[in-house]
Design a protein around this motif. Structure first.
Motif, PDB file in Angstrom:
ATOM      1  N   MET A 178       0.735  -1.330   0.096  1.00 37.91           N
ATOM      2  CA  MET A 178       0.090  -0.009   0.066  1.00 37.91           C
ATOM      3  C   MET A 178       0.894   1.268   0.008  1.00 37.91           C
ATOM      4  O   MET A 178       1.981   1.149   0.529  1.00 37.91           O
ATOM      5  N   ARG A 179       0.601   2.331  -0.801  1.00 36.61           N
ATOM      6  CA  ARG A 179       1.250   3.400  -0.798  1.00 36.61           C
ATOM      7  C   ARG A 179       0.573   4.405   0.125  1.00 36.61           C
ATOM      8  O   ARG A 179      -0.725   4.625   0.228  1.00 36.61           O
ATOM      9  N   TYR A 180       1.267   5.194   0.764  1.00 38.60           N
ATOM     10  CA  TYR A 180       1.060   6.311   1.648  1.00 38.60           C
ATOM     11  C   TYR A 180       1.663   7.583   1.246  1.00 38.60           C
ATOM     12  O   TYR A 180       2.837   7.748   0.826  1.00 38.60           O
ATOM     13  N   LEU A 181       0.682   8.466   1.411  1.00 33.09           N
ATOM     14  CA  LEU A 181       1.182  10.240   1.506  1.00 33.09           C
ATOM     15  C   LEU A 181       1.076  10.746   2.754  1.00 33.09           C
ATOM     16  O   LEU A 181       0.121  10.329   3.652  1.00 33.09           O
ATOM     17  N   SER A 182       2.270  11.581   3.206  1.00 34.74           N
ATOM     18  CA  SER A 182       2.051  11.888   4.567  1.00 34.74           C
ATOM     19  C   SER A 182       2.857  13.195   4.465  1.00 34.74           C
ATOM     20  O   SER A 182       3.456  13.787   3.585  1.00 34.74           O
ATOM     21  N   HIS A 183       3.050  13.988   5.826  1.00 33.62           N
ATOM     22  CA  HIS A 183       3.543  15.350   5.662  1.00 33.62           C
ATOM     23  C   HIS A 183       4.946  14.858   5.822  1.00 33.62           C
ATOM     24  O   HIS A 183       5.695  15.945   5.367  1.00 33.62           O
ATOM     25  N   ALA A 184       5.440  13.875   6.382  1.00 36.07           N
ATOM     26  CA  ALA A 184       6.677  13.777   6.272  1.00 36.07           C
ATOM     27  C   ALA A 184       7.216  12.118   6.552  1.00 36.07           C
ATOM     28  O   ALA A 184       6.177  11.350   7.199  1.00 36.07           O
ATOM     29  N   VAL A 185       8.009  11.595   5.729  1.00 35.80           N
ATOM     30  CA  VAL A 185       8.539  10.261   5.745  1.00 35.80           C
ATOM     31  C   VAL A 185       9.864  10.199   6.570  1.00 35.80           C
ATOM     32  O   VAL A 185      10.809  11.031   5.986  1.00 35.80           O
ATOM     33  N   LEU A 186      10.138   9.471   7.150  1.00 32.23           N
ATOM     34  CA  LEU A 186      11.262   9.321   8.135  1.00 32.23           C
ATOM     35  C   LEU A 186      11.927   8.023   7.591  1.00 32.23           C
ATOM     36  O   LEU A 186      11.465   7.080   8.053  1.00 32.23           O
ATOM     37  N   HIS A 187      13.093   8.083   6.817  1.00 33.07           N
ATOM     38  CA  HIS A 187      13.662   6.986   6.363  1.00 33.07           C
ATOM     39  C   HIS A 187      15.255   7.024   6.360  1.00 33.07           C
ATOM     40  O   HIS A 187      15.826   8.303   5.714  1.00 33.07           O
ATOM     41  N   ALA A 188      16.012   6.088   6.844  1.00 34.53           N
ATOM     42  CA  ALA A 188      17.411   5.948   6.628  1.00 34.53           C
ATOM     43  C   ALA A 188      18.209   7.586   7.200  1.00 34.53           C
ATOM     44  O   ALA A 188      18.930   7.957   6.742  1.00 34.53           O
ATOM     45  N   GLY A 189      17.483   8.007   8.258  1.00 34.63           N
ATOM     46  CA  GLY A 189      18.105   9.057   8.826  1.00 34.63           C
ATOM     47  C   GLY A 189      17.680  10.638   8.167  1.00 34.63           C
ATOM     48  O   GLY A 189      18.253  11.694   8.373  1.00 34.63           O
ATOM     49  N   GLN A 190      16.755  10.340   7.243  1.00 32.51           N
ATOM     50  CA  GLN A 190      16.444  11.591   6.367  1.00 32.51           C
ATOM     51  C   GLN A 190      14.998  11.855   6.537  1.00 32.51           C
ATOM     52  O   GLN A 190      14.072  10.897   6.901  1.00 32.51           O
ATOM     53  N   VAL A 191      14.610  13.041   6.425  1.00 31.92           N
ATOM     54  CA  VAL A 191      13.020  13.622   6.393  1.00 31.92           C
ATOM     55  C   VAL A 191      12.811  14.022   4.952  1.00 31.92           C
ATOM     56  O   VAL A 191      13.556  14.683   4.182  1.00 31.92           O
ATOM     57  N   TYR A 192      11.618  13.103   4.281  1.00 31.23           N
ATOM     58  CA  TYR A 192      11.259  13.362   3.082  1.00 31.23           C
ATOM     59  C   TYR A 192       9.727  14.069   3.206  1.00 31.23           C
ATOM     60  O   TYR A 192       9.015  13.615   3.758  1.00 31.23           O
ATOM     61  N   ARG A 193       9.637  15.420   2.972  1.00 30.20           N
ATOM     62  CA  ARG A 193       8.342  16.265   3.203  1.00 30.20           C
ATOM     63  C   ARG A 193       7.443  15.961   1.997  1.00 30.20           C
ATOM     64  O   ARG A 193       8.001  15.917   0.707  1.00 30.20           O
ATOM     65  N   GLN A 194       5.976  16.015   2.563  1.00 28.59           N
ATOM     66  CA  GLN A 194       5.225  15.538   1.421  1.00 28.59           C
ATOM     67  C   GLN A 194       5.305  14.636   0.229  1.00 28.59           C
ATOM     68  O   GLN A 194       5.335  14.974  -0.878  1.00 28.59           O
ATOM     69  N   SER A 195       5.675  13.484   0.897  1.00 36.23           N
ATOM     70  CA  SER A 195       5.986  12.253  -0.074  1.00 36.23           C
ATOM     71  C   SER A 195       5.269  11.042   0.160  1.00 36.23           C
ATOM     72  O   SER A 195       4.642  10.862   1.027  1.00 36.23           O
ATOM     73  N   LEU A 196       5.400  10.235  -0.946  1.00 32.66           N
ATOM     74  CA  LEU A 196       4.719   9.160  -1.130  1.00 32.66           C
ATOM     75  C   LEU A 196       5.692   7.975  -0.731  1.00 32.66           C
ATOM     76  O   LEU A 196       6.934   8.095  -0.946  1.00 32.66           O
ATOM     77  N   VAL A 197       5.452   7.014   0.029  1.00 25.25           N
ATOM     78  CA  VAL A 197       6.199   5.817   0.472  1.00 25.25           C
ATOM     79  C   VAL A 197       5.452   4.674   0.240  1.00 25.25           C
ATOM     80  O   VAL A 197       4.251   4.472   0.656  1.00 25.25           O
ATOM     81  N   ASP A 198       6.122   3.526  -0.171  1.00 22.65           N
ATOM     82  CA  ASP A 198       5.721   2.062  -0.111  1.00 22.65           C
ATOM     83  C   ASP A 198       6.634   1.087  -0.285  1.00 22.65           C
ATOM     84  O   ASP A 198       8.249   1.384  -0.273  1.00 22.65           O
ATOM     85  N   ILE A 199       6.514  -0.037   0.156  1.00 27.90           N
ATOM     86  CA  ILE A 199       7.451  -1.160   0.063  1.00 27.90           C
ATOM     87  C   ILE A 199       6.794  -2.071  -0.815  1.00 27.90           C
ATOM     88  O   ILE A 199       5.786  -2.760  -0.701  1.00 27.90           O
ATOM     89  N   VAL A 200       7.520  -2.626  -1.670  1.00 34.07           N
ATOM     90  CA  VAL A 200       7.484  -3.411  -3.148  1.00 34.07           C
ATOM     91  C   VAL A 200       8.642  -4.554  -2.947  1.00 34.07           C
ATOM     92  O   VAL A 200       9.736  -4.104  -2.969  1.00 34.07           O
ATOM     93  N   ASP A 201       8.276  -5.811  -2.509  1.00 32.19           N
ATOM     94  CA  ASP A 201       9.270  -6.891  -2.519  1.00 32.19           C
ATOM     95  C   ASP A 201      10.514  -6.406  -1.877  1.00 32.19           C
ATOM     96  O   ASP A 201      11.549  -6.777  -2.017  1.00 32.19           O
ATOM     97  N   GLY A 202       9.999  -5.965  -0.501  1.00 36.03           N
ATOM     98  CA  GLY A 202      11.232  -5.563   0.610  1.00 36.03           C
ATOM     99  C   GLY A 202      11.861  -4.483   0.307  1.00 36.03           C
ATOM    100  O   GLY A 202      13.190  -4.013   0.915  1.00 36.03           O
ATOM    101  N   VAL A 203      11.765  -3.646  -1.135  1.00 35.32           N
ATOM    102  CA  VAL A 203      12.451  -2.471  -1.409  1.00 35.32           C
ATOM    103  C   VAL A 203      11.667  -1.157  -0.976  1.00 35.32           C
ATOM    104  O   VAL A 203      10.440  -0.986  -1.361  1.00 35.32           O
ATOM    105  N   VAL A 204      12.236  -0.250  -0.052  1.00 40.05           N
ATOM    106  CA  VAL A 204      11.249   0.855   0.204  1.00 40.05           C
ATOM    107  C   VAL A 204      11.509   1.961  -1.060  1.00 40.05           C
ATOM    108  O   VAL A 204      12.640   2.223  -1.612  1.00 40.05           O
ATOM    109  N   ARG A 205      10.432   2.516  -1.343  1.00 37.12           N
ATOM    110  CA  ARG A 205      10.257   3.535  -2.369  1.00 37.12           C
ATOM    111  C   ARG A 205       9.811   4.916  -1.933  1.00 37.12           C
ATOM    112  O   ARG A 205       8.648   4.737  -1.442  1.00 37.12           O
TER     113      ARG A 205
END
Length: 103
Positions: free
Chosen positions: A1-28
């Motif tokens: 499932m794909r999510y849109l949020s105010h912020a995505v916290l990933h690998a020590g970084q902040v991605y603002r107004q971004s979409l995030v999902d996991i497909v086959d174990g890979v974060v996008r």
């Protein structure tokens, strides 16, 4: 499932107004530029964590951090500090997991 949020916290970084999902174990993480079918909006933060290291106690604490912060910006900073301090971000050999933190 794909999510849109105010912020995505990933690998020590902040991605603002971004979409995030996991497909086959890979974060996008993609910058939001237009509406996409089947996207769930999260009013808050999505944290990408290592499934083998995160516990229910960690999730409950993150939930309290985000809900008790006076501003979204404060919630982002405090959640980031918590995730880094407990080494909960995904490493190369970890299975990723999305944690939804509503405001």
């Amino acid at each position: 499932m794909r999510y849109l949020s105010h912020a995505v916290l990933h690998a020590g970084q902040v991605y603002r107004q971004s979409l995030v999902d996991i497909v086959d174990g890979v974060v996008r993480v993609d910058r939001f530029d237009r509406e996409v079918h089947s996207t769930v909006f999260v009013s808050g933060i999505v944290a990408v964590v290592a499934d083998n290291r995160v516990t229910n106690v960690n999730i409950d604490q993150l939930d309290r951090i985000v809900k008790n912060a006076p501003l979204v910006e404060t919630a982002i900073l405090r959640a980031m500090r918590y995730l880094k301090g407990r080494s909960l971000f995904v490493n190369d050999d970890d299975m990723p997991r999305l944690i939804i933190l509503q405001r």
